[in-house]
Every structure is written in structure tokens, then in C-alpha cells.
Design a protein around this motif. Structure first.
Motif, PDB file in Angstrom:
ATOM      1  N   GLN A  75      15.373  71.550 190.775  1.00  0.00           N
ATOM      2  CA  GLN A  75      16.255  72.298 189.882  1.00  0.00           C
ATOM      3  C   GLN A  75      17.724  72.053 190.188  1.00  0.00           C
ATOM      4  O   GLN A  75      18.102  71.801 191.329  1.00  0.00           O
TER       5      GLN A  75
ATOM      6  N   VAL B 142      21.247  74.264 189.108  1.00  0.00           N
ATOM      7  CA  VAL B 142      21.678  75.519 188.499  1.00  0.00           C
ATOM      8  C   VAL B 142      23.183  75.482 188.293  1.00  0.00           C
ATOM      9  O   VAL B 142      23.939  75.127 189.202  1.00  0.00           O
TER      10      VAL B 142
ATOM     11  N   LEU C  78       6.281  77.042 188.777  1.00  0.00           N
ATOM     12  CA  LEU C  78       5.689  77.791 187.678  1.00  0.00           C
ATOM     13  C   LEU C  78       4.198  77.911 187.927  1.00  0.00           C
ATOM     14  O   LEU C  78       3.551  76.951 188.356  1.00  0.00           O
TER      15      LEU C  78
ATOM     16  N   ALA D 244       2.830  82.378 183.688  1.00  0.00           N
ATOM     17  CA  ALA D 244       3.936  81.846 182.899  1.00  0.00           C
ATOM     18  C   ALA D 244       3.624  81.929 181.410  1.00  0.00           C
ATOM     19  O   ALA D 244       2.465  82.029 180.995  1.00  0.00           O
TER      20      ALA D 244
ATOM     21  N   VAL E  96      16.142  76.129 181.222  1.00  0.00           N
ATOM     22  CA  VAL E  96      15.730  77.523 181.070  1.00  0.00           C
ATOM     23  C   VAL E  96      16.909  78.426 181.430  1.00  0.00           C
ATOM     24  O   VAL E  96      17.374  78.393 182.568  1.00  0.00           O
ATOM     25  N   PRO E  97      17.433  79.222 180.456  1.00  0.00           N
ATOM     26  CA  PRO E  97      18.471  80.202 180.819  1.00  0.00           C
ATOM     27  C   PRO E  97      17.867  81.256 181.749  1.00  0.00           C
ATOM     28  O   PRO E  97      16.767  81.754 181.510  1.00  0.00           O
ATOM     29  N   GLN E  98      18.574  81.591 182.813  1.00  0.00           N
ATOM     30  CA  GLN E  98      18.009  82.506 183.796  1.00  0.00           C
ATOM     31  C   GLN E  98      19.125  83.228 184.541  1.00  0.00           C
ATOM     32  O   GLN E  98      19.958  82.603 185.192  1.00  0.00           O
ATOM     33  N   ARG E  99      19.152  84.571 184.392  1.00  0.00           N
ATOM     34  CA  ARG E  99      20.095  85.412 185.135  1.00  0.00           C
ATOM     35  C   ARG E  99      21.529  84.922 185.008  1.00  0.00           C
ATOM     36  O   ARG E  99      22.241  84.750 185.989  1.00  0.00           O
TER      37      ARG E  99
ATOM     38  N   TYR F 268      22.319  78.434 183.647  1.00  0.00           N
ATOM     39  CA  TYR F 268      21.422  77.416 183.108  1.00  0.00           C
ATOM     40  C   TYR F 268      20.676  76.785 184.291  1.00  0.00           C
ATOM     41  O   TYR F 268      21.296  76.346 185.253  1.00  0.00           O
ATOM     42  N   VAL F 269      19.351  76.729 184.194  1.00  0.00           N
ATOM     43  CA  VAL F 269      18.545  76.098 185.227  1.00  0.00           C
ATOM     44  C   VAL F 269      17.903  74.844 184.629  1.00  0.00           C
ATOM     45  O   VAL F 269      17.075  74.932 183.717  1.00  0.00           O
TER      46      VAL F 269
ATOM     47  N   ASN G 254      15.462  71.776 185.030  1.00  0.00           N
ATOM     48  CA  ASN G 254      14.235  71.603 185.800  1.00  0.00           C
ATOM     49  C   ASN G 254      13.612  70.233 185.564  1.00  0.00           C
ATOM     50  O   ASN G 254      13.629  69.704 184.453  1.00  0.00           O
TER      51      ASN G 254
ATOM     52  N   GLN H 226       4.627  93.945 182.211  1.00  0.00           N
ATOM     53  CA  GLN H 226       4.349  92.652 182.820  1.00  0.00           C
ATOM     54  C   GLN H 226       2.896  92.646 183.305  1.00  0.00           C
ATOM     55  O   GLN H 226       2.360  93.674 183.703  1.00  0.00           O
TER      56      GLN H 226
END
Length: 301
Positions: free
Chosen positions: A150, A152, A190, A195, A214-217, A220-221, A223, A294
Motif C-alpha cells: 500500500q 497512503v 483483505l 470484505a 480505496v478512500p479510507q479515514r 487515499y490508499v 493497493n 457489522q
């Protein structure tokens, strides 16, 4: 004892994030009852409030339990002190306070109502769970752990138009280096058990070394698949996991049906100000509690 202390810290810190419901309840009225365990400038803290703060945490070890209670109690005390100071400064008289209290009360009542509806749904049978396991081989018999390389980066540092042509992680890093964009290299994985199935289906169609984002927190991540291993999930644990998934799905479906019916029945009583009426009928979205639900945590690998 050090490991026990860590366990207490983790368990109680988790419960503290869920204490907002109790706080909202106190703001909108009602006084918890129970044995007084402490006072803060004359304001009582009861045993029931302490229990709620711990969010069900329990231990057979008396020392661990005592430490957890003390940590939870100190958190309540600190919160009470801050609240008292805020009231002294009349922050509870501001329009923002009133709006946030109302939002909190509505959110709490929504969650309680959705929980009640979900609780009326018959639990799935073992046969239902076994059939679910068989019909979802990608999650169970053919379950895979996908290892990821990854990169970030903050989204405001990335020009989306320049990302379209990037195919490899090396392309991503070269672009960032050329534009002096800070980034962090990392790794992740994953699990096809938990997932999003649609995302997994798209990822498996990528070419070797191809990047997906993948947008995350707030970042942009980027992968790249570094490797994949098969980790079958079978037996009673798989059936139990499937039972929990089905229970949540059935609960969400029941809540959704109820909310849709409630919204449709109220249509004639909803009056919009000029310019705010939607151009076409609005379909109620996923209920708050259902959207937040979840699946059960995947087993340790």
C-alpha cells in the motif's frame, strides 16, 4: 499483570466510546438511580452509571475488575468536571447545544426503535446457517486472505485527473515524488470472509500488479496484491458466524420494511417550504442502526 492491565484499558476505552447514549439521556432529562459511588462538586455518580460506563465489561479477577471500575469512574469524573465548566460558561444555552442535544436524542431513540424491531425477528435456524455457508464458498470453503502492498496519501494532495493513467504502485510513487507529495508506504490485507463481495469481485479482475484505490479515514490508499492464500473456514465456527450474519441481515430487512412503510404513510402529512420539495418521490435509505451493523468479527488466522 501487565497484560491484564492492557486488557482493562482496551475494554474500558471501547466502552467509553459508547457512553454518549447515557450522556444524551442525562441532558434531555431523567436522573439515574442507584448507590452513590462518588460525587463531583456535589453531583452524584451512581453505581448504575458506572455499570453503563463499563458497557458490560466483567472479569473473574477481582483486581482486574477493580482497576476497570476505577478507570471508568475517573472517566465519568473528568467528563462531569468538563460539563460543569461548560455550564458555568453557559455553553448549554447556545443554539448549537440545543441542536446537538436534539440530534443526539433523535439518534438514540432511532437506535432503540430499530433495536426493538430487530428483536422481533425470529432467529435463523441451523439449517439456514448451514445453507448460507454452502451457498457462499468464497467466504467459507474457498475463503482467501489477500495480502496488499500500500501507498497512503492525503486526498487533497492528489489530482484525480493524474491518477487515471496510473497502473502500478511504482507509477503512483513516481508521481508523488515528482510533485513533492508526501506519502507513506504500508501493508494490509483483505479477508474474503468479511470484505465487501462486490469489491472482491472487482479486485480479482485486475491484471498482475495493477493498482486499485480505496478512500479510507480521510486518505487515499493505493493497493497492489502482493499475494493470496486460501484459509478455509468450516465447522461449528463457520455456522455460528453465518448465524450472526443472517440474524443481522434479517434484522436490517425488518427495520427497512418498517421504515419504508412509516415514510410512505406519512407522505401526505409532510409539508415542504418552497424550493425544498424533492422532484420525485424519496426512497427511504438504510436505517441508522442497520447501516452501522457489522458482521461478527472474523476468526483469528
Amino acid at each position: 499483570m501487565k497484560s491484564k492491565a492492557l486488557l482493562v484499558a482496551l475494554a474500558v476505552s471501547t466502552s467509553l466510546t459508547l457512553s454518549g447514549c447515557d450522556k444524551i439521556k442525562g441532558l434531555v432529562g431523567g436522573k439515574p438511580s442507584g448507590q452513590v459511588v462518588a460525587t463531583v462538586n456535589g453531583q452524584e455518580i451512581t453505581s448504575l452509571e458506572l455499570k453503563a460506563e463499563m458497557n458490560g465489561f466483567a472479569s473473574r479477577d477481582a483486581k482486574v475488575m477493580k482497576a476497570a471500575q476505577q478507570q471508568a469512574l475517573q472517566q465519568i469524573i473528568l467528563r462531569r468536571l468538563v460539563v460543569q465548566k461548560a455550564r458555568d460558561q453557559k455553553l448549554d444555552k447556545t443554539p448549537d447545544y440545543s441542536m446537538q442535544v436534539r440530534r443526539g436524542e433523535e439518534g438514540l431513540l432511532t437506535q432503540l426503535y430499530e433495536r426493538k424491531i430487530s428483536g422481533t425477528v425470529a432467529p435463523p435456524t441451523q439449517r439456514d446457517a448451514e445453507n448460507y455457508v454452502v451457498s457462499h464458498p468464497e467466504q467459507f470453503a474457498n475463503r482467501k486472505i489477500i495480502n496488499l502492498d500500500q501507498v497512503v496519501a492525503a486526498p487533497n494532495k492528489v489530482d484525480p485527473q493524474k491518477l487515471a493513467a496510473l497502473k502500478t504502485l511504482e507509477d503512483v510513487k513516481a508521481l508523488f515524488d515528482a510533485n513533492n507529495i508526501p506519502y507513506q508506504e504500508s501493508s494490509g490485507e483483505l479477508d474474503t470472509l468479511s470484505a465487501n463481495p462486490q469489491m472482491i469481485a472487482q479486485i480479482t479482475k485486475l491484471g498482475p500488479g495493477e493498482v486499485f484505490v480505496v478512500p479510507q479515514r480521510g486518505a487515499y490508499v493505493f493497493n497492489r496484491i502482493a499475494g493470496t492464500r486460501t484459509v478455509p473456514f468450516r465447522g461449528d465456527m463457520a455456522v455460528n458466524y453465518a448465524t450472526n450474519v443472517l440474524r443481522q441481515q434479517h434484522g436490517q430487512d425488518a427495520v427497512r420494511r418498517d421504515v419504508v412503510a412509516l415514510r410512505n404513510a406519512a407522505e401526505a402529512k409532510i409539508v415542504y417550504a418552497p424550493g425544498f420539495k424533492p422532484d420525485k418521490p424519496v426512497a427511504p435509505g438504510a436505517p441508522a442502526a442497520a447501516a452501522a451493523a457489522q458482521p461478527a468479527a472474523p476468526p483469528a488466522k
